[in-house]
Motif scaffolding. Structure first.
Motif, mmCIF file in Angstrom:
data_model
loop_
_atom_site.group_PDB
_atom_site.id
_atom_site.type_symbol
_atom_site.label_atom_id
_atom_site.label_comp_id
_atom_site.label_asym_id
_atom_site.label_seq_id
_atom_site.Cartn_x
_atom_site.Cartn_y
_atom_site.Cartn_z
ATOM 1 N N THR A 1 0.831 -1.217 0.000
ATOM 2 C CA THR A 1 0.000 0.000 0.000
ATOM 3 C C THR A 1 0.863 1.263 0.000
ATOM 4 O OG1 THR A 1 -1.612 -1.223 1.309
ATOM 5 C CG2 THR A 1 -1.832 1.194 1.315
ATOM 6 N N GLN A 2 1.971 1.222 0.760
ATOM 7 C CA GLN A 2 2.821 2.407 0.899
ATOM 8 C C GLN A 2 3.558 2.779 -0.378
ATOM 9 O OE1 GLN A 2 4.582 0.648 4.686
ATOM 10 N NE2 GLN A 2 4.871 2.831 5.013
ATOM 11 N N VAL A 3 3.653 1.826 -1.308
ATOM 12 C CA VAL A 3 4.277 2.129 -2.595
ATOM 13 C C VAL A 3 3.210 2.137 -3.703
ATOM 14 C CG1 VAL A 3 6.601 1.420 -1.930
ATOM 15 C CG2 VAL A 3 5.031 -0.289 -2.871
ATOM 16 N N GLY B 1 6.882 4.403 14.532
ATOM 17 C CA GLY B 1 7.091 5.362 13.468
ATOM 18 C C GLY B 1 6.695 4.679 12.175
ATOM 19 N N CYS B 2 6.786 5.390 11.063
ATOM 20 C CA CYS B 2 6.333 4.831 9.792
ATOM 21 C C CYS B 2 7.035 5.578 8.658
ATOM 22 C CB CYS B 2 4.823 5.009 9.682
ATOM 23 S SG CYS B 2 4.134 4.412 8.142
ATOM 24 N N LEU B 3 7.466 4.825 7.644
ATOM 25 C CA LEU B 3 8.144 5.468 6.507
ATOM 26 C C LEU B 3 7.194 6.441 5.779
ATOM 27 C CD1 LEU B 3 10.179 2.468 5.069
ATOM 28 C CD2 LEU B 3 11.021 4.358 6.482
ATOM 29 N N GLN C 1 1.420 -6.239 12.966
ATOM 30 C CA GLN C 1 0.118 -5.562 13.142
ATOM 31 C C GLN C 1 0.111 -4.223 12.397
ATOM 32 O OE1 GLN C 1 -1.483 -6.095 17.436
ATOM 33 N NE2 GLN C 1 0.660 -6.704 17.550
ATOM 34 N N HIS C 2 1.232 -3.478 12.488
ATOM 35 C CA HIS C 2 1.354 -2.171 11.824
ATOM 36 C C HIS C 2 1.224 -2.332 10.306
ATOM 37 C CE1 HIS C 2 3.633 1.861 11.502
ATOM 38 N NE2 HIS C 2 3.585 1.415 10.262
ATOM 39 N N GLU C 3 1.890 -3.353 9.760
ATOM 40 C CA GLU C 3 1.874 -3.528 8.295
ATOM 41 C C GLU C 3 0.517 -4.042 7.801
ATOM 42 O OE1 GLU C 3 4.170 -2.012 6.926
ATOM 43 O OE2 GLU C 3 5.579 -1.993 8.603
ATOM 44 N N ASP D 1 -2.259 -3.351 9.182
ATOM 45 C CA ASP D 1 -3.073 -2.123 9.225
ATOM 46 C C ASP D 1 -2.977 -1.371 7.892
ATOM 47 O OD1 ASP D 1 -4.242 -2.165 11.721
ATOM 48 O OD2 ASP D 1 -3.133 -0.441 12.518
ATOM 49 N N HIS D 2 -1.742 -1.232 7.363
ATOM 50 C CA HIS D 2 -1.572 -0.529 6.080
ATOM 51 C C HIS D 2 -2.407 -1.185 4.982
ATOM 52 C CE1 HIS D 2 1.425 2.568 6.735
ATOM 53 N NE2 HIS D 2 2.292 1.731 7.267
ATOM 54 N N LEU D 3 -2.390 -2.532 4.934
ATOM 55 C CA LEU D 3 -3.135 -3.242 3.884
ATOM 56 C C LEU D 3 -4.639 -2.970 4.009
ATOM 57 C CD1 LEU D 3 -1.349 -6.726 3.830
ATOM 58 C CD2 LEU D 3 -0.819 -4.686 2.478
HETATM 59 NI NI NI Z 1 4.027 2.161 8.359
#
Ligand code: NI
Length: 167
Positions: free
Chosen positions: A50-52, A90-92, A132-134, A136-138
């Protein structure tokens, strides 16, 4: 391999819900390789597709000290969550912002590996947080969604200022 541009919060594309991978082909293998390279280059410990701006359920994680244990999770699904832990995240996609988030202490995640084989992993501590953080992104969530509205507003104005300075 290629470095991929990382979306920055509050880009609305970070809210898209990713769809499951149906077949692991060369395009998925290339995506995983590029995501790994992008994550290492940015000194991150995890990255979701998702982040890319690729809305498929693919995650890469490396929480090792040596930065040489790339974990790949395709179609990850949390099947068990136990206990609670609170740590600074934190998050990129949210550069320079860190805050405390409550997460499960221990999770079991089912997923496919790069060969399309079903796997299951039970993790705790930092790796559990990262999984869990990743995921969440999806599902279209960024860690700041877990913070108060006031904090979210402050973070948005801080990031907007940063963007003006670097532009
Ligand atoms: Ni993140």
């Amino acid at each position: 391999m290629a470095l991929l541009p990382i979306l920055r919060f509050p880009d609305p594309r970070l809210k898209k819900v990713a769809t499951p991978v149906v077949g692991i082909d060369d395009s998925i293998r290339k995506l995983v390789a590029d995501m790994g390279e992008t994550m290492y280059e940015a000194s991150g410990i995890g990255l979701a597709a998702t982040q890319v701006d690729i809305h498929k359920r693919v995650v890469v994680i490396d929480t090792s000290e040596e930065r040489n244990q790339l974990r790949v999770f395709i179609n990850p699904q949390l099947v068990r969550c136990e206990g609670l832990q609170t740590g600074e995240e934190g998050c990129l996609s949210v550069p320079g912002i860190y805050d405390k988030v409550e997460r499960a202490e221990r999770v079991t995640v089912n997923y496919l590996d790069l060969d399309g084989k079903a796997q299951s992993l039970t993790a705790e501590g930092l790796l559990a947080v990262c999984i869990q953080h990743e995921i969440d992104h999806l599902d279209g969530h960024v860690f700041v969604d877990h913070l108060s509205q006031l904090k979210q507003t402050r973070i948005k104005s801080k990031l907007a200022k940063q963007a003006r300075v670097t532009a």
